[in-house]
Design a protein around this motif. Structure first.
Motif, mmCIF file in Angstrom:
data_model
loop_
_atom_site.group_PDB
_atom_site.id
_atom_site.type_symbol
_atom_site.label_atom_id
_atom_site.label_comp_id
_atom_site.label_asym_id
_atom_site.label_seq_id
_atom_site.Cartn_x
_atom_site.Cartn_y
_atom_site.Cartn_z
ATOM 1 N N ASN A 1 -11.794 20.869 47.052
ATOM 2 C CA ASN A 1 -12.135 21.536 45.793
ATOM 3 C C ASN A 1 -11.636 20.795 44.554
ATOM 4 O OD1 ASN A 1 -13.641 23.682 46.825
ATOM 5 N ND2 ASN A 1 -11.796 24.819 47.348
ATOM 6 N N THR A 2 -11.012 19.614 44.754
ATOM 7 C CA THR A 2 -10.697 18.760 43.605
ATOM 8 C C THR A 2 -11.861 17.822 43.281
ATOM 9 O OG1 THR A 2 -9.646 16.982 44.910
ATOM 10 C CG2 THR A 2 -8.230 18.811 44.209
ATOM 11 N N ASP A 3 -12.939 17.907 44.057
ATOM 12 C CA ASP A 3 -14.149 17.103 43.831
ATOM 13 C C ASP A 3 -14.693 17.382 42.431
ATOM 14 O OD1 ASP A 3 -16.987 16.451 43.724
ATOM 15 O OD2 ASP A 3 -16.935 16.222 45.902
ATOM 16 N N TYR A 4 -14.929 16.321 41.674
ATOM 17 C CA TYR A 4 -15.415 16.449 40.291
ATOM 18 C C TYR A 4 -16.669 17.311 40.215
ATOM 19 C CZ TYR A 4 -17.589 15.152 35.843
ATOM 20 O OH TYR A 4 -18.195 15.199 34.613
ATOM 21 N N TYR A 5 -17.602 17.091 41.132
ATOM 22 C CA TYR A 5 -18.896 17.770 41.053
ATOM 23 C C TYR A 5 -18.801 19.222 41.507
ATOM 24 C CZ TYR A 5 -20.557 13.154 39.991
ATOM 25 O OH TYR A 5 -20.725 11.929 39.373
ATOM 26 N N ARG A 6 -17.848 19.530 42.376
ATOM 27 C CA ARG A 6 -17.610 20.936 42.717
ATOM 28 C C ARG A 6 -17.057 21.692 41.510
ATOM 29 N NH1 ARG A 6 -15.317 22.194 48.764
ATOM 30 N NH2 ARG A 6 -17.040 21.249 49.940
ATOM 31 N N LYS A 7 -16.146 21.048 40.796
ATOM 32 C CA LYS A 7 -15.589 21.688 39.595
ATOM 33 C C LYS A 7 -16.650 21.808 38.514
ATOM 34 C CE LYS A 7 -11.929 22.797 39.494
ATOM 35 N NZ LYS A 7 -11.297 24.034 40.030
ATOM 36 N N LYS A 8 -17.491 20.793 38.397
ATOM 37 C CA LYS A 8 -18.556 20.824 37.399
ATOM 38 C C LYS A 8 -19.511 21.983 37.662
ATOM 39 C CE LYS A 8 -22.542 18.300 35.650
ATOM 40 N NZ LYS A 8 -23.494 17.210 35.888
ATOM 41 N N ALA A 9 -19.803 22.249 38.944
ATOM 42 C CA ALA A 9 -20.701 23.343 39.303
ATOM 43 C C ALA A 9 -20.140 24.697 38.875
ATOM 44 C CB ALA A 9 -20.964 23.332 40.808
ATOM 45 N N LYS A 10 -18.823 24.723 38.658
ATOM 46 C CA LYS A 10 -18.165 25.951 38.194
ATOM 47 C C LYS A 10 -17.841 25.862 36.707
ATOM 48 C CE LYS A 10 -16.150 26.962 42.727
ATOM 49 N NZ LYS A 10 -14.895 27.181 43.490
ATOM 50 N N ASP A 11 -18.551 24.949 36.011
ATOM 51 C CA ASP A 11 -18.379 24.771 34.557
ATOM 52 C C ASP A 11 -16.964 24.345 34.180
ATOM 53 O OD1 ASP A 11 -21.041 25.445 33.964
ATOM 54 O OD2 ASP A 11 -20.546 27.572 34.091
ATOM 55 N N SER A 12 -16.360 23.513 35.032
ATOM 56 C CA SER A 12 -15.015 23.017 34.753
ATOM 57 C C SER A 12 -15.041 21.491 34.736
ATOM 58 C CB SER A 12 -14.026 23.522 35.807
ATOM 59 O OG SER A 12 -12.724 23.029 35.558
ATOM 60 N N PHE A 13 -14.636 20.891 33.621
ATOM 61 C CA PHE A 13 -14.606 19.432 33.504
ATOM 62 C C PHE A 13 -13.220 18.923 33.888
ATOM 63 C CE2 PHE A 13 -13.474 15.678 30.911
ATOM 64 C CZ PHE A 13 -14.401 14.775 31.432
ATOM 65 N N VAL A 14 -13.185 17.955 34.795
ATOM 66 C CA VAL A 14 -11.919 17.376 35.249
ATOM 67 C C VAL A 14 -11.890 15.906 34.858
ATOM 68 C CG1 VAL A 14 -10.477 16.812 37.236
ATOM 69 C CG2 VAL A 14 -11.716 18.985 37.173
ATOM 70 N N TYR A 15 -10.999 15.561 33.944
ATOM 71 C CA TYR A 15 -10.858 14.161 33.535
ATOM 72 C C TYR A 15 -9.983 13.393 34.517
ATOM 73 C CZ TYR A 15 -9.443 10.003 30.968
ATOM 74 O OH TYR A 15 -9.178 8.699 30.616
ATOM 75 N N ASN A 16 -8.905 14.026 34.998
ATOM 76 C CA ASN A 16 -7.956 13.333 35.870
ATOM 77 C C ASN A 16 -7.698 14.167 37.110
ATOM 78 O OD1 ASN A 16 -5.998 11.786 37.069
ATOM 79 N ND2 ASN A 16 -4.566 11.852 35.347
ATOM 80 N N GLN A 17 -8.376 13.832 38.200
ATOM 81 C CA GLN A 17 -8.237 14.566 39.458
ATOM 82 C C GLN A 17 -6.810 14.526 39.981
ATOM 83 O OE1 GLN A 17 -7.815 12.648 42.514
ATOM 84 N NE2 GLN A 17 -8.516 13.987 44.152
ATOM 85 N N ARG A 18 -6.078 13.479 39.663
ATOM 86 C CA ARG A 18 -4.713 13.320 40.171
ATOM 87 C C ARG A 18 -3.755 14.399 39.658
ATOM 88 N NH1 ARG A 18 -3.132 7.634 41.595
ATOM 89 N NH2 ARG A 18 -5.056 6.489 41.991
ATOM 90 N N GLN A 19 -4.126 15.066 38.571
ATOM 91 C CA GLN A 19 -3.273 16.109 38.010
ATOM 92 C C GLN A 19 -3.642 17.504 38.518
ATOM 93 O OE1 GLN A 19 -0.492 15.467 36.122
ATOM 94 N NE2 GLN A 19 -1.034 13.367 36.719
ATOM 95 N N MET A 20 -4.634 17.576 39.384
ATOM 96 C CA MET A 20 -5.027 18.865 39.939
ATOM 97 C C MET A 20 -4.066 19.294 41.044
ATOM 98 S SD MET A 20 -9.181 18.614 40.057
ATOM 99 C CE MET A 20 -9.312 20.369 40.431
ATOM 100 N N ILE A 21 -4.022 20.586 41.328
ATOM 101 C CA ILE A 21 -3.099 21.119 42.334
ATOM 102 C C ILE A 21 -3.668 20.896 43.732
ATOM 103 C CG2 ILE A 21 -2.012 23.202 43.254
ATOM 104 C CD1 ILE A 21 -1.918 24.253 40.364
ATOM 105 N N ALA A 22 -2.889 20.227 44.578
ATOM 106 C CA ALA A 22 -3.277 19.991 45.968
ATOM 107 C C ALA A 22 -2.692 21.068 46.879
ATOM 108 C CB ALA A 22 -2.811 18.614 46.427
ATOM 109 N N ILE A 23 -1.446 21.471 46.596
ATOM 110 C CA ILE A 23 -0.778 22.520 47.371
ATOM 111 C C ILE A 23 -0.153 23.489 46.378
ATOM 112 C CG2 ILE A 23 1.000 23.047 49.076
ATOM 113 C CD1 ILE A 23 0.671 20.280 50.211
ATOM 114 N N PRO A 24 -0.635 24.713 46.310
ATOM 115 C CA PRO A 24 -0.116 25.657 45.310
ATOM 116 C C PRO A 24 1.228 26.261 45.688
ATOM 117 C CG PRO A 24 -1.874 26.668 46.586
ATOM 118 C CD PRO A 24 -1.796 25.240 47.040
#
Length: 312
Positions: free
Chosen positions: A99-122
């Motif tokens: 779910n850190t996939d850019y296009y999965r986030k885009k489909a939910k109207d969320s723009f991700v510039y830097n995937q490395r800063q996304m949460i992998a383990i909450p």
């Protein structure tokens, strides 16, 4: 006086297990604590063992964090604990990484510039160290897994024995020869065929254009937006005893999937690349074939386009 001594002794006796519990729950310099109060010492009898995460782990820190868990708890497992074993036992981690996939986030109207800063383990989630039974089952699954790629079909499949687990769209090498600065010679860009194994994981890959050998740090997406490059492992293959430098890796432009587009490597979606990685520990069997006659989803025979002109 005797009463005071008795109270002090009782306090000392109670303080030892309390200290132990605190030390187990909050180990120094750790990002997790172990839920295990029944044993004063962690042993194989502690398995399966749950670890609760105290803070969010971002993608950039994900691999060092997982490696630290493997190192810490390998001593209590009767099998060799590995990253792949640990994560496959906690499949929700793969789901989160997908779910850190850019296009999965885009489909939910969320723009991700830097995937490395996304949460992998909450924070607050649990990671389970498997017991021997579950570990043996997973290890047998690894031994019986095959990555199957059919070039003209633009498909990568994952099999366990004869059971198909996954099927993913891919892109393959172009039908041309080109001088690549990276190798310093003319190269046939067609994806090579053969049987072999996965021989290397590149966890923190550099993105380099093999044509001019220049590294790049950002990418233009299919929607023309520019982002930083994601942190997703590359897999190196060995076919028929030879290493061609032919990798399985994600593409940031999935519009190219289903095409002969690359410089020889096999490209996948970002989300799919995480699944492939965790089903392909070192020594996983792989076959890359060029079969034009296939059976489609309707169980009918189909002849594919000869994209490399081998039948001419």
């Amino acid at each position: 006086m005797n009463t005071i001594k008795l109270i002090l002794k009782l306090a000392l006796v109670l303080a030892i297990p309390i200290f132990f519990v605190i030390n187990i729950c909050y180990p120094k310099n750790d990002d997790c604590f172990v839920i295990s109060f029944a044993n004063k010492r962690l042993t194989t009898n502690s398995l399966p063992l749950k670890i609760q995460i105290k803070k969010n782990i971002i993608v950039d820190n994900y691999f060092p964090f997982i490696d630290s868990i493997v190192t810490k708890y390998d001593s209590i497992t009767p099998y060799k604990l590995t990253e792949h074993l640990l994560v496959r036992n906690n499949y929700w981690i793969i789901d989160t990484l997908q779910n850190t996939d850019y296009y999965r986030k885009k489909a939910k109207d969320s723009f991700v510039y830097n995937q490395r800063q996304m949460i992998a383990i909450p924070s607050g989630s649990f990671i389970t160290i498997p017991d021997s039974f579950k570990a043996t089952k997973l290890l047998n699954a690894f031994k019986n897994t095959t990555i199957d790629i059919n070039i003209p079909e633009f498909k990568l499949r994952i099999y366990e024995d004869s059971l198909k687990l996954y099927e993913f769209p891919i892109r393959v090498g172009r039908h041309e020869k080109k001088f690549l600065e990276m190798s310093g010679r003319m190269e046939d860009l067609r994806t090579k065929t053969g049987k072999g194994t996965i021989v290397k994981h590149i966890k923190n890959p550099k993105y380099v254009n093999p044509v001019n050998n220049h590294e790049y740090l950002v990418t233009k997406r299919d929607d023309n937006k520019v982002t930083k490059l994601p942190l997703i492992p590359f897999l190196e293959t060995e076919l028929n005893g030879l290493r061609y430098g032919q990798l399985i890796h994600p593409t940031t432009n999935p519009i190219t999937l289903g095409k002969a587009y690359s410089n020889g490597c096999i490209g996948t979606n970002e989300a799919d690349a995480w699944v492939i990685y965790y089903y392909a520990p070192i020594n996983t069997k792989i076959q890359i074939r060029y079969d034009l006659q296939v059976i489609d989803e309707n169980n009918e025979s189909q002849v594919l386009k000869d994209i490399y002109g081998y039948s001419k």
